[in-house]
Design a protein around this motif. Structure first.
Motif, PDB file in Angstrom:
ATOM      1  N   ILE A 196       5.145  14.418  -3.963  1.00 44.56           N
ATOM      2  CA  ILE A 196       6.672  14.226  -3.229  1.00 44.56           C
ATOM      3  C   ILE A 196       7.587  15.088  -3.809  1.00 44.56           C
ATOM      4  CG2 ILE A 196       8.151  12.566  -2.548  1.00 44.56           C
ATOM      5  CD1 ILE A 196       5.816  10.516  -2.684  1.00 44.56           C
ATOM      6  N   LEU A 197       7.823  15.208  -5.178  1.00 44.81           N
ATOM      7  CA  LEU A 197       8.719  15.833  -6.123  1.00 44.81           C
ATOM      8  C   LEU A 197       8.727  17.148  -5.765  1.00 44.81           C
ATOM      9  CD1 LEU A 197       9.042  13.578  -9.229  1.00 44.81           C
ATOM     10  CD2 LEU A 197      10.649  13.560  -7.230  1.00 44.81           C
ATOM     11  N   LEU A 206      20.051  14.767  -1.155  1.00 44.09           N
ATOM     12  CA  LEU A 206      18.775  15.219  -0.804  1.00 44.09           C
ATOM     13  C   LEU A 206      17.935  15.238  -1.985  1.00 44.09           C
ATOM     14  CD1 LEU A 206      17.047  17.321   0.967  1.00 44.09           C
ATOM     15  CD2 LEU A 206      18.060  19.184   0.216  1.00 44.09           C
ATOM     16  N   GLU A 207      18.238  15.468  -3.046  1.00 42.35           N
ATOM     17  CA  GLU A 207      17.564  15.637  -4.416  1.00 42.35           C
ATOM     18  C   GLU A 207      16.656  13.922  -4.584  1.00 42.35           C
ATOM     19  OE1 GLU A 207      17.388  17.451  -8.836  1.00 42.35           O
ATOM     20  OE2 GLU A 207      19.263  16.794  -7.925  1.00 42.35           O
ATOM     21  N   LEU A 208      15.251  14.369  -4.882  1.00 38.19           N
ATOM     22  CA  LEU A 208      14.773  13.198  -5.335  1.00 38.19           C
ATOM     23  C   LEU A 208      14.243  13.024  -6.820  1.00 38.19           C
ATOM     24  CD1 LEU A 208      12.085  12.675  -2.424  1.00 38.19           C
ATOM     25  CD2 LEU A 208      14.332  11.078  -3.010  1.00 38.19           C
ATOM     26  N   SER A 209      13.975  12.205  -7.337  1.00 42.86           N
ATOM     27  CA  SER A 209      13.914  12.262  -8.862  1.00 42.86           C
ATOM     28  C   SER A 209      12.725  11.273  -9.100  1.00 42.86           C
ATOM     29  CB  SER A 209      15.122  12.184  -9.749  1.00 42.86           C
ATOM     30  OG  SER A 209      15.452  10.807  -9.382  1.00 42.86           O
ATOM     31  N   GLU A 210      12.242  11.239 -10.352  1.00 40.27           N
ATOM     32  CA  GLU A 210      11.372  10.257 -10.955  1.00 40.27           C
ATOM     33  C   GLU A 210      12.023   8.599 -10.676  1.00 40.27           C
ATOM     34  OE1 GLU A 210       8.145  10.145 -11.517  1.00 40.27           O
ATOM     35  OE2 GLU A 210       7.610  12.086 -12.028  1.00 40.27           O
ATOM     36  N   ALA A 263       8.343  15.115   5.730  1.00 41.90           N
ATOM     37  CA  ALA A 263       6.733  15.451   6.067  1.00 41.90           C
ATOM     38  C   ALA A 263       5.748  14.857   5.227  1.00 41.90           C
ATOM     39  CB  ALA A 263       6.411  16.849   6.329  1.00 41.90           C
ATOM     40  N   CYS A 264       6.010  15.048   3.859  1.00 44.77           N
ATOM     41  CA  CYS A 264       5.230  14.363   2.923  1.00 44.77           C
ATOM     42  C   CYS A 264       5.189  12.917   2.972  1.00 44.77           C
ATOM     43  CB  CYS A 264       5.612  15.084   1.642  1.00 44.77           C
ATOM     44  SG  CYS A 264       4.559  14.476   0.227  1.00 44.77           S
ATOM     45  N   LEU A 265       6.411  12.405   3.000  1.00 42.66           N
ATOM     46  CA  LEU A 265       6.668  10.930   2.846  1.00 42.66           C
ATOM     47  C   LEU A 265       5.862  10.184   4.417  1.00 42.66           C
ATOM     48  CD1 LEU A 265      10.162  10.802   1.902  1.00 42.66           C
ATOM     49  CD2 LEU A 265       8.235  10.103   0.620  1.00 42.66           C
ATOM     50  N   GLU A 266       6.132  10.971   5.622  1.00 41.59           N
ATOM     51  CA  GLU A 266       5.243  10.682   6.693  1.00 41.59           C
ATOM     52  C   GLU A 266       4.039  10.463   6.502  1.00 41.59           C
ATOM     53  OE1 GLU A 266       5.220  11.301  11.414  1.00 41.59           O
ATOM     54  OE2 GLU A 266       5.303  13.018  10.074  1.00 41.59           O
ATOM     55  N   GLU A 267       3.510  11.654   6.137  1.00 38.07           N
ATOM     56  CA  GLU A 267       1.922  11.482   5.786  1.00 38.07           C
ATOM     57  C   GLU A 267       1.374  10.536   5.087  1.00 38.07           C
ATOM     58  OE1 GLU A 267      -1.637  12.479   4.131  1.00 38.07           O
ATOM     59  OE2 GLU A 267       0.247  13.234   3.087  1.00 38.07           O
ATOM     60  N   ILE A 268       1.712  10.212   4.018  1.00 37.05           N
ATOM     61  CA  ILE A 268       1.533   9.266   3.221  1.00 37.05           C
ATOM     62  C   ILE A 268       1.754   7.699   4.115  1.00 37.05           C
ATOM     63  CG2 ILE A 268       2.364   7.905   1.069  1.00 37.05           C
ATOM     64  CD1 ILE A 268       3.346  10.505  -0.133  1.00 37.05           C
ATOM     65  N   VAL A 269       2.905   7.532   4.601  1.00 40.24           N
ATOM     66  CA  VAL A 269       2.750   6.165   5.465  1.00 40.24           C
ATOM     67  C   VAL A 269       1.827   5.974   6.436  1.00 40.24           C
ATOM     68  CG1 VAL A 269       4.277   4.785   7.030  1.00 40.24           C
ATOM     69  CG2 VAL A 269       5.397   6.094   4.868  1.00 40.24           C
ATOM     70  N   GLY A 277       0.798  -1.090  -0.137  1.00 41.03           N
ATOM     71  CA  GLY A 277      -0.091   0.222  -0.072  1.00 41.03           C
ATOM     72  C   GLY A 277       0.707   1.223  -0.058  1.00 41.03           C
ATOM     73  N   VAL A 278       2.024   1.390   0.785  1.00 37.57           N
ATOM     74  CA  VAL A 278       2.773   2.208   0.686  1.00 37.57           C
ATOM     75  C   VAL A 278       3.588   2.431  -0.558  1.00 37.57           C
ATOM     76  CG1 VAL A 278       5.097   3.387   1.659  1.00 37.57           C
ATOM     77  CG2 VAL A 278       3.310   2.462   3.234  1.00 37.57           C
ATOM     78  N   ALA A 279       4.011   1.426  -1.352  1.00 40.36           N
ATOM     79  CA  ALA A 279       4.504   1.504  -2.535  1.00 40.36           C
ATOM     80  C   ALA A 279       3.559   2.143  -3.353  1.00 40.36           C
ATOM     81  CB  ALA A 279       4.862   0.061  -3.016  1.00 40.36           C
ATOM     82  N   ASN A 280       2.360   1.430  -3.450  1.00 37.65           N
ATOM     83  CA  ASN A 280       1.235   2.438  -4.523  1.00 37.65           C
ATOM     84  C   ASN A 280       1.007   3.696  -4.335  1.00 37.65           C
ATOM     85  OD1 ASN A 280       1.024  -0.273  -5.692  1.00 37.65           O
ATOM     86  ND2 ASN A 280      -0.610  -0.732  -4.409  1.00 37.65           N
ATOM     87  N   ALA A 281       1.038   4.087  -2.803  1.00 40.48           N
ATOM     88  CA  ALA A 281       0.684   5.470  -2.662  1.00 40.48           C
ATOM     89  C   ALA A 281       1.889   6.506  -3.022  1.00 40.48           C
ATOM     90  CB  ALA A 281       0.587   5.673  -1.097  1.00 40.48           C
ATOM     91  N   LEU A 282       3.048   5.998  -2.901  1.00 32.15           N
ATOM     92  CA  LEU A 282       4.149   6.818  -3.353  1.00 32.15           C
ATOM     93  C   LEU A 282       4.208   7.020  -4.966  1.00 32.15           C
ATOM     94  CD1 LEU A 282       6.957   5.183  -0.964  1.00 32.15           C
ATOM     95  CD2 LEU A 282       5.844   7.457  -0.643  1.00 32.15           C
ATOM     96  N   SER A 283       3.756   5.811  -5.409  1.00 33.38           N
ATOM     97  CA  SER A 283       3.626   5.982  -6.893  1.00 33.38           C
ATOM     98  C   SER A 283       2.650   6.966  -7.380  1.00 33.38           C
ATOM     99  CB  SER A 283       3.407   4.635  -7.739  1.00 33.38           C
ATOM    100  OG  SER A 283       4.600   3.874  -7.419  1.00 33.38           O
ATOM    101  N   ALA A 284       1.150   6.796  -6.771  1.00 37.13           N
ATOM    102  CA  ALA A 284       0.337   7.614  -7.049  1.00 37.13           C
ATOM    103  C   ALA A 284       0.512   9.091  -6.598  1.00 37.13           C
ATOM    104  CB  ALA A 284      -0.941   7.023  -6.304  1.00 37.13           C
ATOM    105  N   ARG A 285       1.405   9.566  -5.664  1.00 39.52           N
ATOM    106  CA  ARG A 285       1.536  10.883  -5.228  1.00 39.52           C
ATOM    107  C   ARG A 285       2.936  11.309  -5.245  1.00 39.52           C
ATOM    108  NH1 ARG A 285      -1.183  10.956   0.567  1.00 39.52           N
ATOM    109  NH2 ARG A 285      -0.420  13.040   0.446  1.00 39.52           N
ATOM    110  N   SER A 286       3.497  10.665  -6.509  1.00 42.01           N
ATOM    111  CA  SER A 286       4.930  11.080  -6.850  1.00 42.01           C
ATOM    112  C   SER A 286       5.148  12.832  -6.992  1.00 42.01           C
ATOM    113  CB  SER A 286       5.440  10.218  -8.127  1.00 42.01           C
ATOM    114  OG  SER A 286       4.533  10.654  -9.076  1.00 42.01           O
ATOM    115  N   GLN A 287       4.164  13.539  -7.803  1.00 40.72           N
ATOM    116  CA  GLN A 287       4.478  14.623  -8.081  1.00 40.72           C
ATOM    117  C   GLN A 287       4.294  15.455  -6.931  1.00 40.72           C
ATOM    118  OE1 GLN A 287       5.540  15.608 -11.034  1.00 40.72           O
ATOM    119  NE2 GLN A 287       5.348  13.400 -11.618  1.00 40.72           N
TER     120      GLN A 287
END
Length: 415
Positions: free
Chosen positions: A45-46, A69-73, A156-162, A33-43
């Motif tokens: 997070i970025l 620090l930098e995240l990417s697709e 904060a964004c990642l924690e909220e999703i989890v 579920g976390v994996a799917n949520a990260l994919s769905a909300r990738s923009q």
């Protein structure tokens, strides 16, 4: 007055009791579920990460930290794939490693159990927020995550999703607690909460790790340096040695498992030093060598005493000639950091002696030091590398985030 950190730690401790009893199927459903949520909300997070990057650049954060620090697709995609891999791995909790029956008829089993609450303290890397949660959760632990202030929006964004996924599955959201303070006194206070926190894992520069080690009243995994060595034996395949040495430095010079010093047996230095020097020049690696090495590679820099035992984290490699395996091991014992050390040799007895007597967290034969990594060793992922000789020594994967205890069954026996 009870501090917010103390409240969070107590809530995590209560959540940990629930997590210890969560079945494997539910754990895996949460992770997927976390994996799917990260994919769905990738923009989303970025975008949070772009805000962190903008502020970090304005604050003059060094380029190496900006890269971490930098995240990417692509990084998010790797993060999601890593979660799926951990979901597919066996659950360590409840695994019986040994069982026997005593003369009194007691059935005794050694069983893996969660540690409880794990506090992670780290810098810059927002990906650690997800990695730490996923590993801790699969191993039945709650986690407190103290990320660097430079990654505040991303974390904060990642924690909220989890937390949202946890609640969807009826799991306490307090299984993950982000600690946002950057106040050193508050961090010191967190490190005293031994009634609520079971293990502290600092992951970052030497200054951070020393700070944690000096102030923690909670058991702490330490990893101050990664001073990794490779010994090229008199019986080494020199073509093999050349590739191992050069790539162990050049492939990722700023990592803790990067090679920092090569030790060359006197019988092969005449053949090995010139080709190593030529290859290092081609690959942009500066060699700092002792006089005996430079006799066969006069173009390389002269080493100072400070170059041995130094973690360069750069395209710099110390080199020294030794007279024997014993001399090589003495050098490693004096200058090493119990992280990773390798030998290149075709002599099995020499290899066995090296593995027996060099007591680093990972020793390798005819392989690069860069393989001391959770993913590379087949652990799926790691939460860090321990150079403390505690219950975990080396990369800490799922199994290392549990302990073993005894479960004993009787039929009314008394003593």
């Amino acid at each position: 007055m009870t501090s917010p950190i103390e409240i969070a730690a107590r809530e995590a401790k209560l959540a940990a009791r629930t997590l210890a009893a969560v079945d494997t199927d539910t754990k895996n459903a949460v992770l997927l579920g976390v994996a799917n949520a990260l994919s769905a909300r990738s923009q989303e997070i970025l975008e949070a990460n772009r805000e962190d990057m903008s502020r970090a650049r304005a604050d003059g954060l060094p380029e190496p930290k900006l890269k971490r620090l930098e995240l990417s697709e692509a990084k998010l995609s790797d993060m999601v794939e890593g979660i799926r891999q951990i979901a597919a791995m066996p659950d360590p909790v409840g695994r019986v490693s040994k069982a026997w029956t005593t003369s009194e008829g007691l059935n005794v089993a050694k069983v893996r159990t969660p540690l409880g609450v794990i506090a992670m303290i780290y810098e810059a890397r927002p990906g650690v927020t997800v990695d730490a949660f996923v590993l801790c959760f699969k191993a039945g632990n709650a986690c407190m995550l103290k990320g660097g202030r430079e990654a505040a929006k991303s974390n904060a964004c990642l924690e909220e999703i989890v937390r949202g996924v946890l609640l969807e599955h009826g799991i306490p959201a307090q299984a993950i607690a982000a600690v946002t303070t950057s106040d050193r006194e508050e961090l010191k206070h967190m490190l005293t909460l031994s009634e609520s926190i079971d293990l502290v894992i600092p992951r970052g520069g030497e200054g951070l790790i020393r700070f944690v080690a000096e102030h923690s009243r909670v058991p702490t995994v330490q990893h101050f340096h990664g001073v990794c060595h490779c010994y090229v034996d008199s019986e080494a395949d020199l073509a093999k040695a050349l590739e191992i040495v050069v790539t162990a430095k050049a492939s990722a010079p700023a990592t803790c498992n990067s090679l920092e010093c090569v030790l060359v047996h006197r019988d092969v230095v005449e053949a090995f030093a010139p080709v190593l020097a030529e290859r290092c020049e081609t690959d942009g690696i500066e060699i700092r060598a002792d006089e005996r090495f430079r006799a066969f590679a006069p173009g390389v820099s002269e080493a100072s005493d400070a170059d041995f035992g130094h973690e360069f984290l750069d395209l710099v490699l110390a080199a020294r000639v030794v007279d024997s395996l014993g001399d090589a091991m003495s050098h490693i014992a004096r200058y090493g950091s119990d992280h990773t050390d390798s030998i290149v040799t075709e002599d099995e007895e020499t290899a066995l002696r090296f593995c027996r007597e060099v007591t680093s967290s990972c020793v390798l034969v005819n392989a690069s030091t860069r393989f001391n990594d959770g993913f590379s060793l087949g652990l799926g992922a790691e939460i860090g590398i321990s150079t403390s000789k505690i219950h975990a020594y080396g990369p800490m994967g799922l199994e290392e985030l549990t302990a073993e205890r005894y479960v004993v069954r009787g039929t009314g026996q008394t003593r």
